[in-house]
Design a protein around this motif. Structure first.
Motif, PDB file in Angstrom:
ATOM      1  N   VAL A 145       0.844  -1.206   0.000  1.00 57.22           N
ATOM      2  CA  VAL A 145       0.000   0.000   0.000  1.00 57.22           C
ATOM      3  C   VAL A 145       0.875   1.250   0.000  1.00 57.22           C
ATOM      4  N   MET A 146       1.946   1.229   0.772  1.00 51.15           N
ATOM      5  CA  MET A 146       2.862   2.372   0.796  1.00 51.15           C
ATOM      6  C   MET A 146       3.508   2.573  -0.577  1.00 51.15           C
ATOM      7  N   CYS A 147       3.817   1.475  -1.243  1.00 49.22           N
ATOM      8  CA  CYS A 147       4.359   1.561  -2.609  1.00 49.22           C
ATOM      9  C   CYS A 147       3.357   2.202  -3.559  1.00 49.22           C
ATOM     10  N   LEU A 148       2.112   1.763  -3.480  1.00 49.51           N
ATOM     11  CA  LEU A 148       1.076   2.303  -4.361  1.00 49.51           C
ATOM     12  C   LEU A 148       0.920   3.806  -4.147  1.00 49.51           C
ATOM     13  N   ASP A 149       0.941   4.235  -2.900  1.00 47.90           N
ATOM     14  CA  ASP A 149       0.835   5.660  -2.601  1.00 47.90           C
ATOM     15  C   ASP A 149       2.023   6.433  -3.166  1.00 47.90           C
ATOM     16  N   TYR A 150       3.214   5.878  -2.958  1.00 50.65           N
ATOM     17  CA  TYR A 150       4.430   6.556  -3.424  1.00 50.65           C
ATOM     18  C   TYR A 150       4.426   6.674  -4.944  1.00 50.65           C
ATOM     19  N   ILE A 151       4.072   5.593  -5.622  1.00 46.96           N
ATOM     20  CA  ILE A 151       4.034   5.601  -7.086  1.00 46.96           C
ATOM     21  C   ILE A 151       3.013   6.623  -7.586  1.00 46.96           C
ATOM     22  N   TYR A 152       1.851   6.641  -6.963  1.00 41.37           N
ATOM     23  CA  TYR A 152       0.779   7.573  -7.351  1.00 41.37           C
ATOM     24  C   TYR A 152       1.259   9.022  -7.257  1.00 41.37           C
ATOM     25  N   ASP A 153       2.062   9.317  -6.235  1.00 44.37           N
ATOM     26  CA  ASP A 153       2.506  10.687  -5.995  1.00 44.37           C
ATOM     27  C   ASP A 153       3.761  11.067  -6.767  1.00 44.37           C
ATOM     28  N   HIS A 154       4.431  10.095  -7.405  1.00 45.34           N
ATOM     29  CA  HIS A 154       5.723  10.376  -8.037  1.00 45.34           C
ATOM     30  C   HIS A 154       5.784   9.919  -9.493  1.00 45.34           C
ATOM     31  N   LEU A 155       4.650   9.871 -10.175  1.00 40.37           N
ATOM     32  CA  LEU A 155       4.658   9.439 -11.574  1.00 40.37           C
ATOM     33  C   LEU A 155       5.458  10.379 -12.467  1.00 40.37           C
ATOM     34  N   ASN A 156       5.671  11.601 -12.013  1.00 38.41           N
ATOM     35  CA  ASN A 156       6.426  12.570 -12.814  1.00 38.41           C
ATOM     36  C   ASN A 156       7.937  12.459 -12.591  1.00 38.41           C
ATOM     37  N   GLU A 163      14.535   2.905  -4.285  1.00 42.98           N
ATOM     38  CA  GLU A 163      13.911   4.039  -3.601  1.00 42.98           C
ATOM     39  C   GLU A 163      12.648   3.592  -2.869  1.00 42.98           C
ATOM     40  N   LEU A 164      11.842   2.786  -3.555  1.00 42.84           N
ATOM     41  CA  LEU A 164      10.623   2.275  -2.930  1.00 42.84           C
ATOM     42  C   LEU A 164      10.958   1.442  -1.699  1.00 42.84           C
ATOM     43  N   ALA A 165      11.990   0.620  -1.818  1.00 42.05           N
ATOM     44  CA  ALA A 165      12.381  -0.247  -0.695  1.00 42.05           C
ATOM     45  C   ALA A 165      12.782   0.592   0.510  1.00 42.05           C
ATOM     46  N   ARG A 166      13.507   1.676   0.267  1.00 44.75           N
ATOM     47  CA  ARG A 166      13.886   2.553   1.381  1.00 44.75           C
ATOM     48  C   ARG A 166      12.655   3.203   2.012  1.00 44.75           C
ATOM     49  N   GLU A 167      11.695   3.576   1.166  1.00 42.48           N
ATOM     50  CA  GLU A 167      10.479   4.219   1.667  1.00 42.48           C
ATOM     51  C   GLU A 167       9.700   3.312   2.608  1.00 42.48           C
ATOM     52  N   VAL A 168       9.663   2.015   2.308  1.00 42.21           N
ATOM     53  CA  VAL A 168       8.842   1.081   3.100  1.00 42.21           C
ATOM     54  C   VAL A 168       9.666   0.284   4.104  1.00 42.21           C
ATOM     55  N   GLY A 169      10.986   0.472   4.110  1.00 37.97           N
ATOM     56  CA  GLY A 169      11.833  -0.206   5.086  1.00 37.97           C
ATOM     57  C   GLY A 169      12.032  -1.687   4.829  1.00 37.97           C
ATOM     58  N   LYS A 170      12.024  -2.072   3.550  1.00 38.96           N
ATOM     59  CA  LYS A 170      12.244  -3.474   3.186  1.00 38.96           C
ATOM     60  C   LYS A 170      13.382  -3.555   2.175  1.00 38.96           C
ATOM     61  N   SER A 173      14.745  -6.920  -2.949  1.00 36.87           N
ATOM     62  CA  SER A 173      14.334  -8.252  -3.404  1.00 36.87           C
ATOM     63  C   SER A 173      13.059  -8.707  -2.699  1.00 36.87           C
ATOM     64  N   TYR A 174      12.957  -8.443  -1.386  1.00 37.98           N
ATOM     65  CA  TYR A 174      11.754  -8.820  -0.642  1.00 37.98           C
ATOM     66  C   TYR A 174      10.546  -8.051  -1.159  1.00 37.98           C
ATOM     67  N   LEU A 175      10.728  -6.742  -1.361  1.00 37.12           N
ATOM     68  CA  LEU A 175       9.621  -5.911  -1.808  1.00 37.12           C
ATOM     69  C   LEU A 175       9.163  -6.322  -3.202  1.00 37.12           C
ATOM     70  N   SER A 176      10.107  -6.605  -4.085  1.00 38.32           N
ATOM     71  CA  SER A 176       9.749  -7.014  -5.458  1.00 38.32           C
ATOM     72  C   SER A 176       8.926  -8.288  -5.454  1.00 38.32           C
ATOM     73  N   THR A 177       9.343  -9.248  -4.622  1.00 40.17           N
ATOM     74  CA  THR A 177       8.625 -10.518  -4.536  1.00 40.17           C
ATOM     75  C   THR A 177       7.231 -10.317  -3.953  1.00 40.17           C
ATOM     76  N   GLU A 182       1.216  -9.938  -4.582  1.00 40.43           N
ATOM     77  CA  GLU A 182      -0.065  -9.311  -4.238  1.00 40.43           C
ATOM     78  C   GLU A 182      -0.721  -8.603  -5.423  1.00 40.43           C
ATOM     79  N   MET A 183       0.094  -8.014  -6.297  1.00 39.67           N
ATOM     80  CA  MET A 183      -0.455  -7.215  -7.395  1.00 39.67           C
ATOM     81  C   MET A 183      -0.553  -7.986  -8.706  1.00 39.67           C
TER      82      MET A 183
END
Length: 247
Positions: A145-156, A163-170, A173-177, A182-183
């Motif tokens: 969910v945090m990834c989805l929010d970040y992507i939505y706000d940073h499409l530009n 960067e996403l992994a740092r944002e969510v603290g994972k 490789s774990y985040l990608s899997t 889930e998606m």
């Protein structure tokens, strides 16, 4: 002419608290305020009645001296929370965000406080009904969910998995899997899909040039944008605009 200082300090916050005490006013407790969204996420019809109860003047935030503008500001806050809670309950992010956008657009045209309140109840009913019918096995984890929010706000901007992994603290490789599980698509594929959808809207509803759209959505070049867009939609940007542009 000196610039006006718009910064908020803790002294300002303390003074606002003093004014509220003088008026014998206090905001709704956090758990009570969030109850409507918890019920909504669970698809419980009680969410609408709780939302109606929370609209009473007692405990509502004071965001503007103009009653209509105050109601509209509160609506935007509510739409943001409803959208996020729906996503954490398993509603696809694209649908949740689109619903939120549409409700805010309709709210912007409301002429009375009652119209805003009625629309807010309609919004809560919409999300609640959707969640009631949803397969709860599709609920998303907090990192996704945090990834989805970040992507939505940073499409530009260029978005990297690191960067996403740092944002969510994972770890990346774990985040990608987790995201793919889930998606149903990789992070990069999801980002590209979001950009193409945003490009569709810009081609339909704006006069931006193809180069401007490519730049705004962080494609590496206009030719790259054209290639990716055609792969996803079957149209070139020019053909898509010719077919679907709405004046």
């Amino acid at each position: 002419m000196a610039e006006r200082d718009t910064r908020i300090t803790m002294n300002d916050v303390g003074y606002q608290g003093y004014l509220n005490r003088e008026k014998d006013f206090s905001h709704h407790p956090y758990d009570k305020d969030m109850m409507q969204y918890e019920l909504m996420r669970a698809g419980d019809p009680k969410a609408v009645e709780v939302a109606r109860e929370m609209m009473k003047p007692e405990g509502l935030g004071h965001l503007s001296d103009d009653p209509l503008r105050n109601a509209k500001y509160l609506f935007v806050c509510g739409a943001t929370l409803a959208c996020r809670y729906a996503i954490t309950g398993g509603m696809p992010g694209e649908k949740a965000y689109n619903a939120s956008d549409l409700y805010i657009q309709r709210m912007d045209k409301c002429q009375t406080v009652q119209e805003v309140k009625d629309l807010q109840l309609d919004m809560m009913t919409f999300y609640t009904n959707y969640m009631a019918k949803l397969d709860k096995s599709r609920a998303f984890s907090k990192p996704v969910v945090m990834c989805l929010d970040y992507i939505y706000d940073h499409l530009n901007q260029t978005i990297r998995v690191e960067e996403l992994a740092r944002e969510v603290g994972k770890s990346p490789s774990y985040l990608s899997t987790l995201f793919k599980k889930e998606m149903g698509v990789s992070i990069s594929a999801y980002i590209t899909g979001r950009r193409v959808k945003a490009a569709c809207n810009m081609l339909q509803f704006s006069g931006y040039s193809y180069a401007e759209i490519a730049d705004e959505l962080a494609f590496s070049s206009q030719s790259h944008f054209t290639k990716v867009f055609k792969e996803h939609t079957g149209y070139t940007p020019k053909a898509y605009r010719a077919a679907f542009f709405r004046r």
